[in-house]
Write a protein that holds these residues in place. Structure first.
Motif, PDB file in Angstrom:
ATOM      1  N   ARG A 100       4.967  -6.455  -9.378  1.00 53.59           N
ATOM      2  CA  ARG A 100       4.020  -5.013  -9.243  1.00 53.59           C
ATOM      3  C   ARG A 100       3.483  -5.731 -11.465  1.00 53.59           C
ATOM      4  N   ARG A 101       2.598  -4.774 -11.606  1.00 58.03           N
ATOM      5  CA  ARG A 101       2.190  -4.861 -12.736  1.00 58.03           C
ATOM      6  C   ARG A 101       0.330  -4.133 -12.762  1.00 58.03           C
ATOM      7  N   GLY A 102       0.127  -3.598 -14.096  1.00 55.47           N
ATOM      8  CA  GLY A 102      -0.471  -2.658 -14.650  1.00 55.47           C
ATOM      9  C   GLY A 102      -1.394  -2.432 -15.644  1.00 55.47           C
ATOM     10  N   THR A 103      -2.176  -2.281 -15.917  1.00 58.72           N
ATOM     11  CA  THR A 103      -2.692  -1.472 -17.604  1.00 58.72           C
ATOM     12  C   THR A 103      -3.492  -0.126 -17.326  1.00 58.72           C
ATOM     13  N   ASN A 104      -4.053   0.452 -18.041  1.00 59.48           N
ATOM     14  CA  ASN A 104      -3.886   1.605 -18.629  1.00 59.48           C
ATOM     15  C   ASN A 104      -5.360   2.093 -17.216  1.00 59.48           C
ATOM     16  N   GLU A 108      -1.452  -2.581  -9.759  1.00 61.49           N
ATOM     17  CA  GLU A 108      -0.869  -3.147  -8.386  1.00 61.49           C
ATOM     18  C   GLU A 108      -0.054  -3.147  -8.358  1.00 61.49           C
ATOM     19  N   LEU A 109       0.852  -2.852  -7.083  1.00 64.94           N
ATOM     20  CA  LEU A 109       1.857  -3.454  -6.389  1.00 64.94           C
ATOM     21  C   LEU A 109       1.824  -4.407  -4.829  1.00 64.94           C
ATOM     22  N   VAL A 110       2.509  -5.474  -5.020  1.00 65.78           N
ATOM     23  CA  VAL A 110       2.818  -6.067  -4.253  1.00 65.78           C
ATOM     24  C   VAL A 110       3.447  -6.077  -2.929  1.00 65.78           C
ATOM     25  N   LEU A 111       3.691  -5.962  -1.746  1.00 70.65           N
ATOM     26  CA  LEU A 111       4.957  -5.647  -0.786  1.00 70.65           C
ATOM     27  C   LEU A 111       5.229  -6.910   0.720  1.00 70.65           C
ATOM     28  N   ALA A 112       5.974  -7.148   0.559  1.00 68.28           N
ATOM     29  CA  ALA A 112       5.649  -8.361   1.995  1.00 68.28           C
ATOM     30  C   ALA A 112       7.319  -8.466   2.964  1.00 68.28           C
ATOM     31  N   LEU A 113       6.750  -8.196   4.153  1.00 67.09           N
ATOM     32  CA  LEU A 113       7.563  -8.147   5.454  1.00 67.09           C
ATOM     33  C   LEU A 113       7.655  -9.237   5.441  1.00 67.09           C
ATOM     34  N   GLU A 114       8.982 -10.247   5.802  1.00 70.04           N
ATOM     35  CA  GLU A 114       8.991 -11.320   6.597  1.00 70.04           C
ATOM     36  C   GLU A 114       9.290 -10.840   7.720  1.00 70.04           C
ATOM     37  N   GLY A 115       8.544 -12.129   9.291  1.00 69.22           N
ATOM     38  CA  GLY A 115       9.012 -11.705  10.247  1.00 69.22           C
ATOM     39  C   GLY A 115       9.348 -13.329  10.460  1.00 69.22           C
ATOM     40  N   GLU A 116       9.522 -13.644  12.157  1.00 67.38           N
ATOM     41  CA  GLU A 116       9.747 -14.698  12.791  1.00 67.38           C
ATOM     42  C   GLU A 116       8.722 -15.568  12.941  1.00 67.38           C
ATOM     43  N   GLU A 121       1.720  -9.125   4.005  1.00 68.25           N
ATOM     44  CA  GLU A 121       1.501  -9.281   2.731  1.00 68.25           C
ATOM     45  C   GLU A 121       0.464  -7.879   3.255  1.00 68.25           C
ATOM     46  N   TYR A 122       1.389  -6.654   2.181  1.00 69.14           N
ATOM     47  CA  TYR A 122       0.356  -5.298   1.485  1.00 69.14           C
ATOM     48  C   TYR A 122       0.562  -5.498  -0.186  1.00 69.14           C
ATOM     49  N   THR A 123      -0.648  -5.232  -0.422  1.00 68.52           N
ATOM     50  CA  THR A 123      -1.404  -5.086  -1.524  1.00 68.52           C
ATOM     51  C   THR A 123      -1.706  -3.353  -1.765  1.00 68.52           C
ATOM     52  N   VAL A 124      -0.931  -2.668  -2.544  1.00 67.48           N
ATOM     53  CA  VAL A 124      -1.361  -1.205  -2.911  1.00 67.48           C
ATOM     54  C   VAL A 124      -2.791  -1.230  -4.464  1.00 67.48           C
ATOM     55  N   SER A 125      -3.597  -1.280  -4.622  1.00 63.94           N
ATOM     56  CA  SER A 125      -4.124  -1.442  -6.020  1.00 63.94           C
ATOM     57  C   SER A 125      -5.001   0.040  -6.550  1.00 63.94           C
ATOM     58  N   GLY A 127      -7.007   2.013  -9.107  1.00 66.65           N
ATOM     59  CA  GLY A 127      -7.090   2.562 -10.445  1.00 66.65           C
ATOM     60  C   GLY A 127      -8.169   3.816 -10.737  1.00 66.65           C
ATOM     61  N   ASP A 128      -9.783   4.232 -10.539  1.00 63.96           N
ATOM     62  CA  ASP A 128     -10.265   5.594 -10.059  1.00 63.96           C
ATOM     63  C   ASP A 128     -10.415   5.140  -8.787  1.00 63.96           C
ATOM     64  N   ALA A 129      -9.884   4.627  -8.310  1.00 62.78           N
ATOM     65  CA  ALA A 129     -10.028   4.585  -6.541  1.00 62.78           C
ATOM     66  C   ALA A 129      -8.483   4.018  -5.988  1.00 62.78           C
ATOM     67  N   LEU A 130      -8.267   4.379  -4.465  1.00 61.12           N
ATOM     68  CA  LEU A 130      -7.033   3.949  -4.176  1.00 61.12           C
ATOM     69  C   LEU A 130      -7.276   2.870  -2.883  1.00 61.12           C
ATOM     70  N   LYS A 131      -6.969   1.336  -2.806  1.00 63.99           N
ATOM     71  CA  LYS A 131      -7.407   0.342  -1.931  1.00 63.99           C
ATOM     72  C   LYS A 131      -6.138  -0.452  -1.672  1.00 63.99           C
ATOM     73  N   LEU A 132      -6.162  -0.795  -0.400  1.00 63.81           N
ATOM     74  CA  LEU A 132      -5.140  -1.026   0.760  1.00 63.81           C
ATOM     75  C   LEU A 132      -5.613  -2.504   1.107  1.00 63.81           C
ATOM     76  N   GLU A 133      -4.214  -3.319   1.241  1.00 67.16           N
ATOM     77  CA  GLU A 133      -4.755  -4.417   1.925  1.00 67.16           C
ATOM     78  C   GLU A 133      -4.221  -5.098   2.744  1.00 67.16           C
TER      79      GLU A 133
END
Length: 200
Positions: A100-104, A108-116, A121-125, A127-133
């Motif tokens: 997790r990191r950020g500026t004004n 950004e928050l990066v999460l992960a789910l490990e499977g067999e 990998e899930y990234t939440v960004s 700014g002036d909008a919400l972006k999910l990847e």
């Protein structure tokens, strides 16, 4: 227990919830809340604006049954698809916080789910909008089949004044139509055209 994480001028606040940790991202433009169980977006609010994400009342927080509200992640399949769980299994799993990191201007928050067989990998960004990847990585030696989707619940004032653009209601390969007006709350699937699907 509450914990605060500061990165530059952006503040990320994490608080324990009934079933998972909730992490708040803030920038000069907006804020959002992410729950680590299922990587569900619980809230998105532009600065000075109203809440964009709808939640059922009372809030449905459960690891056993699909909860209506927020923006859940559907993985490794969408829908029933002959499986036991609707919309995959990721929505009921606890994600690990990778970074997790950020500026004004951007957090950004990066999460992960490990499977067999695969890692999600899930990234939440924010700014002036919400972006999910979402990014799926095959960690096995065998081919891995999957599908992924976001399942957003949007909060609107008057549904009769809303329309959805960028979709094809007739499931045809022809040109996409003008925005579809809504007469009542809906729970449906439409193929999206190139670019983005927009709620007006």
């Amino acid at each position: 227990m509450n914990r605060k994480f500061a990165a530059a001028a952006a503040c990320v606040v994490a608080a324990s919830a009934a079933f998972a940790e909730r992490i708040e991202l803030k920038t000069d433009y907006a804020s959002c809340v992410v729950e680590t169980r299922g990587a569900r977006i619980m809230s998105f609010r532009p600065k000075g604006g109203e809440e964009v994400v709808w939640q059922a009342e009372p809030e449905q927080v459960t690891a056993e049954k699909w909860a209506h509200g927020g923006i859940p992640a559907c993985w490794p399949w969408f829908g029933v698809n002959g499986k036991v769980d609707i919309h995959g299994t990721a929505w009921r799993e606890e994600f690990k916080v990778v970074s997790r990191r950020g500026t004004n201007r951007r957090a950004e928050l990066v999460l992960a789910l490990e499977g067999e067989k695969a890692r999600l990998e899930y990234t939440v960004s924010l700014g002036d909008a919400l972006k999910l990847e979402m990014r799926t990585v095959n960690v096995s030696r065998e081919p891995f089949s999957f599908s992924a989707a976001f399942h957003p619940y949007f909060r609107v004032g008057d549904v009769t004044k809303c329309s959805v653009g960028g979709v094809n209601p007739e499931f045809k390969a022809s040109a996409f139509t003008k925005p579809i007006p809504l007469a009542e709350p809906i729970d449906d699937v439409f193929p999206a055209g190139p670019g983005s699907c927009t709620v007006y």
